[in-house]
Design an enzyme around this catalytic site. Structure first.
Site, short mmCIF file in Angstrom:
data_model
loop_
_atom_site.label_atom_id
_atom_site.label_comp_id
_atom_site.label_asym_id
_atom_site.label_seq_id
_atom_site.Cartn_x
_atom_site.Cartn_y
_atom_site.Cartn_z
N TYR A 63 0.82 -1.23 0.00
CA TYR A 63 0.00 0.00 0.00
C TYR A 63 0.85 1.27 0.00
O TYR A 63 0.48 2.27 -0.63
CB TYR A 63 -1.02 -0.04 1.14
CG TYR A 63 -2.13 -1.00 0.80
CD1 TYR A 63 -2.17 -2.30 1.33
CD2 TYR A 63 -3.07 -0.66 -0.17
CE1 TYR A 63 -3.14 -3.19 0.94
CE2 TYR A 63 -4.05 -1.56 -0.57
CZ TYR A 63 -4.08 -2.83 -0.02
OH TYR A 63 -5.02 -3.73 -0.43
N ASN A 99 -11.74 2.32 -7.38
CA ASN A 99 -10.36 2.78 -7.26
C ASN A 99 -10.15 3.43 -5.90
O ASN A 99 -11.04 4.09 -5.36
CB ASN A 99 -10.04 3.79 -8.38
CG ASN A 99 -10.22 3.15 -9.75
OD1 ASN A 99 -10.09 1.94 -9.90
ND2 ASN A 99 -10.55 3.96 -10.75
N ASP A 101 -7.30 5.30 -5.32
CA ASP A 101 -6.16 6.23 -5.51
C ASP A 101 -6.52 7.70 -5.31
O ASP A 101 -5.63 8.56 -5.35
CB ASP A 101 -5.57 6.02 -6.93
CG ASP A 101 -6.63 6.14 -8.03
OD1 ASP A 101 -6.61 5.32 -8.96
OD2 ASP A 101 -7.49 7.05 -7.95
N HIS A 116 -14.41 0.76 -2.28
CA HIS A 116 -13.36 -0.16 -1.79
C HIS A 116 -12.37 0.54 -0.89
O HIS A 116 -11.28 0.05 -0.67
CB HIS A 116 -12.66 -0.84 -2.98
CG HIS A 116 -13.55 -1.83 -3.66
ND1 HIS A 116 -13.33 -2.31 -4.91
CD2 HIS A 116 -14.71 -2.41 -3.24
CE1 HIS A 116 -14.29 -3.18 -5.24
NE2 HIS A 116 -15.14 -3.24 -4.25
N CYS A 124 -7.34 1.66 12.78
CA CYS A 124 -6.82 0.63 13.68
C CYS A 124 -7.45 -0.70 13.31
O CYS A 124 -8.62 -0.76 12.95
CB CYS A 124 -7.15 0.98 15.14
SG CYS A 124 -6.62 -0.30 16.28
C1 BV8 Z 1 -17.24 -9.72 -0.41
C2 BV8 Z 1 -9.38 -2.80 -2.93
C3 BV8 Z 1 -18.41 -11.06 0.96
C4 BV8 Z 1 -8.11 -3.50 -2.68
C5 BV8 Z 1 -10.57 -4.49 -4.12
C6 BV8 Z 1 -13.92 -16.16 -1.67
C7 BV8 Z 1 -13.80 -15.63 -0.40
C8 BV8 Z 1 -14.29 -14.37 -0.08
C9 BV8 Z 1 -14.94 -13.62 -1.07
C10 BV8 Z 1 -15.04 -14.17 -2.32
C11 BV8 Z 1 -14.56 -15.43 -2.64
N1 BV8 Z 1 -14.84 -15.67 -3.95
C12 BV8 Z 1 -15.47 -14.61 -4.46
C13 BV8 Z 1 -15.60 -13.70 -3.50
C14 BV8 Z 1 -16.19 -12.41 -3.62
C15 BV8 Z 1 -15.03 -11.46 -3.95
C16 BV8 Z 1 -14.85 -11.51 -5.44
O1 BV8 Z 1 -15.68 -10.98 -6.15
N2 BV8 Z 1 -13.75 -12.16 -5.86
C17 BV8 Z 1 -13.49 -12.28 -7.29
C18 BV8 Z 1 -11.97 -12.38 -7.49
C19 BV8 Z 1 -14.23 -13.50 -7.81
N3 BV8 Z 1 -15.45 -10.16 -3.48
C20 BV8 Z 1 -15.06 -9.78 -2.27
O2 BV8 Z 1 -14.29 -10.37 -1.56
C21 BV8 Z 1 -15.74 -8.48 -1.81
N4 BV8 Z 1 -16.35 -8.75 -0.53
O3 BV8 Z 1 -17.67 -10.37 -1.32
O4 BV8 Z 1 -17.58 -9.93 0.83
C22 BV8 Z 1 -18.64 -11.27 2.36
C23 BV8 Z 1 -19.91 -11.66 2.72
C24 BV8 Z 1 -20.15 -11.90 4.02
C25 BV8 Z 1 -19.12 -11.74 4.95
C26 BV8 Z 1 -17.86 -11.35 4.57
C27 BV8 Z 1 -17.61 -11.10 3.25
C28 BV8 Z 1 -14.71 -7.40 -1.61
C29 BV8 Z 1 -14.15 -7.03 -2.95
C30 BV8 Z 1 -13.26 -5.81 -2.81
C31 BV8 Z 1 -11.81 -6.23 -2.92
N5 BV8 Z 1 -10.97 -5.02 -2.99
N6 BV8 Z 1 -9.93 -3.34 -4.15
C32 BV8 Z 1 -6.98 -2.75 -3.29
O5 BV8 Z 1 -7.21 -1.90 -4.20
O6 BV8 Z 1 -5.86 -3.04 -2.89
S1 BV8 Z 1 -10.97 -5.21 -5.59
C33 BV8 Z 1 -10.02 -4.57 -6.86
O7 BV8 Z 1 -10.05 -5.48 -7.95
C34 BV8 Z 1 -10.60 -3.34 -7.47
O8 BV8 Z 1 -11.06 -2.46 -6.50
C35 BV8 Z 1 -11.67 -3.82 -8.37
O9 BV8 Z 1 -12.89 -3.95 -7.71
C36 BV8 Z 1 -11.23 -5.21 -8.69
C37 BV8 Z 1 -10.99 -5.43 -10.17
O10 BV8 Z 1 -10.24 -4.41 -10.60
P1 BV8 Z 1 -10.73 -3.46 -11.82
O11 BV8 Z 1 -10.92 -2.11 -11.24
O12 BV8 Z 1 -11.84 -4.01 -12.61
O13 BV8 Z 1 -9.41 -3.51 -12.62
P2 BV8 Z 1 -8.89 -4.70 -13.49
O14 BV8 Z 1 -7.42 -4.55 -13.56
O15 BV8 Z 1 -9.49 -5.98 -13.05
O16 BV8 Z 1 -9.54 -4.36 -14.90
C38 BV8 Z 1 -9.20 -3.15 -15.54
C39 BV8 Z 1 -10.05 -3.12 -16.79
O17 BV8 Z 1 -9.83 -1.89 -17.43
C40 BV8 Z 1 -9.69 -4.22 -17.78
O18 BV8 Z 1 -10.87 -4.82 -18.23
C41 BV8 Z 1 -8.99 -3.47 -18.91
O19 BV8 Z 1 -9.32 -3.99 -20.18
C42 BV8 Z 1 -9.57 -2.09 -18.79
N7 BV8 Z 1 -8.66 -1.03 -19.18
C43 BV8 Z 1 -7.32 -0.97 -18.98
N8 BV8 Z 1 -6.86 0.23 -19.42
C44 BV8 Z 1 -7.94 0.90 -19.89
C45 BV8 Z 1 -9.09 0.11 -19.75
N9 BV8 Z 1 -10.32 0.51 -20.12
C46 BV8 Z 1 -10.43 1.74 -20.67
N10 BV8 Z 1 -9.37 2.57 -20.84
C47 BV8 Z 1 -8.12 2.18 -20.47
N11 BV8 Z 1 -7.07 3.02 -20.66
#
Ligand code: BV8
Length: 248
Positions: A63, A99, A101, A116, A124
């Site tokens: 981070y 995001n 940031d 997020h 804490c």
């Molecule tokens: C929850 C902060 C439930 C962190 C982030 C097993 C165990 C626990 C949970 C789960 C599990 N399996 C599934 C889950 C649910 C899980 C989930 O969905 N997992 C996925 C992997 C399947 N979700 C969670 O855990 C969420 N909480 O479900 O809680 C629960 C219920 C009861 C009790 C307790 C819990 C929490 C999710 C939040 C995680 N934190 N971010 C940090 O930043 O360090 S997620 C992080 O990745 C981002 O915030 C974002 O949400 C995610 C994906 O990132 P994107 O923003 O989409 O970026 P990415 O790189 O993926 O894609 C970029 C896109 O842009 C691409 O498509 C690309 O083509 C495009 N692009 C690139 N350049 C450009 C462009 N487009 C246009 N112009 C450009 N120039």
């Protein structure tokens, strides 16, 4: 350039942004940065309570590095386009961002829900003190402790105010977003720069459709939930967003 999207006086616009919007400012996305790895770890493992419990110094390194990067870049035309849309639409506009940031705020956006969390807030890991502003880039193995817990004879670690994988999003944030959609006379939902891989954010498109909303994806590549949008505008957010909307 595809034809513009008209926003008439009865339309409310909800925008969801992801890493692809910040990519235009030079911040690597989750997928692009070494195919979702950081220091050879899966990001889902670093950005998690388990990762923090196991190696808090490594998580703080992750981070701190992103804090330094975010501070070193500037908002891009995509961020500015969304800030000016908010000026034109007022309370008929809401921006939900994945995001952390802070670039939307630096571009002037006010009606932003950081679903997020934020890179520049720390809290804490144990006591209920409010998350506080913190831009510190901590040293390589530095793990900050909570002063309030220490003053009460306890000892606990400070953590980034970020929603990690496996953690709940703030229900207040989710309620704000669903209330905006349900109150909309005519809803337009636009997702930009997100792979639609992570829930619950990736499910917003379904909710928008349930409220009868038009749904549009602005993204460079196909998204995991791309099939749920009425329309996909393929392109770079910094180029597409500034000229996409025609506000009445
Ligand atoms: C929850 C902060 C439930 C962190 C982030 C097993 C165990 C626990 C949970 C789960 C599990 N399996 C599934 C889950 C649910 C899980 C989930 O969905 N997992 C996925 C992997 C399947 N979700 C969670 O855990 C969420 N909480 O479900 O809680 C629960 C219920 C009861 C009790 C307790 C819990 C929490 C999710 C939040 C995680 N934190 N971010 C940090 O930043 O360090 S997620 C992080 O990745 C981002 O915030 C974002 O949400 C995610 C994906 O990132 P994107 O923003 O989409 O970026 P990415 O790189 O993926 O894609 C970029 C896109 O842009 C691409 O498509 C690309 O083509 C495009 N692009 C690139 N350049 C450009 C462009 N487009 C246009 N112009 C450009 N120039």
């Amino acid at each position: 350039m595809s034809e513009k999207i008209r926003i008439d006086k009865s339309t409310s616009l909800l925008v969801l942004t992801g890493a692809g919007v910040s990519a235009e400012s030079g911040i690597p996305t989750f997928r692009a940065s070494a195919d979702g790895l950081w220091e050879k770890h899966r990001i889902e493992d670093v950005a998690s309570p388990e990762g923090f419990a196991e190696d808090p110094a490594m998580v703080w390194r992750f981070y701190s590095e992103r804090r330094a990067k975010a501070k070193s870049v500037a908002p891009n035309p995509g961020h500015h386009a969304l800030a000016s849309l908010e000026e034109q639409l007022g309370d008929r506009f809401m921006l939900a961002t994945q995001n952390v940031d802070g670039l939307h705020g630096r571009a002037g956006s006010k009606r932003v829900v950081e679903i997020h969390g934020s890179l520049f807030k720390t809290r804490c890991s144990r006591c209920d003190r409010e998350p506080f502003a913190d831009e510190t880039v901590y040293g390589h193995d530095e793990v900050p402790g909570c002063g309030r817990c220490a003053s009460e004879g306890g000892s606990s670690l400070l953590r980034p105010h970020i929603v990690w994988f496996g953690e709940m999003l703030d229900p207040v944030d989710l309620h704000k977003i669903s209330r905006f959609m349900s109150n909309a006379n005519k809803l337009l939902f636009v997702a930009a720069g997100t792979s639609g891989a992570v829930y619950p954010a990736a499910g917003f498109v379904q909710t928008a459709r349930r409220y009868g909303g038009q749904t549009i994806l602005v993204n460079q590549e196909a998204a995991d939930n791309g099939g749920q949008f009425h329309r996909w505008i393929q392109g770079r957010s910094g180029e597409v967003l500034p000229s996409l909307f025609d506000v009445e």
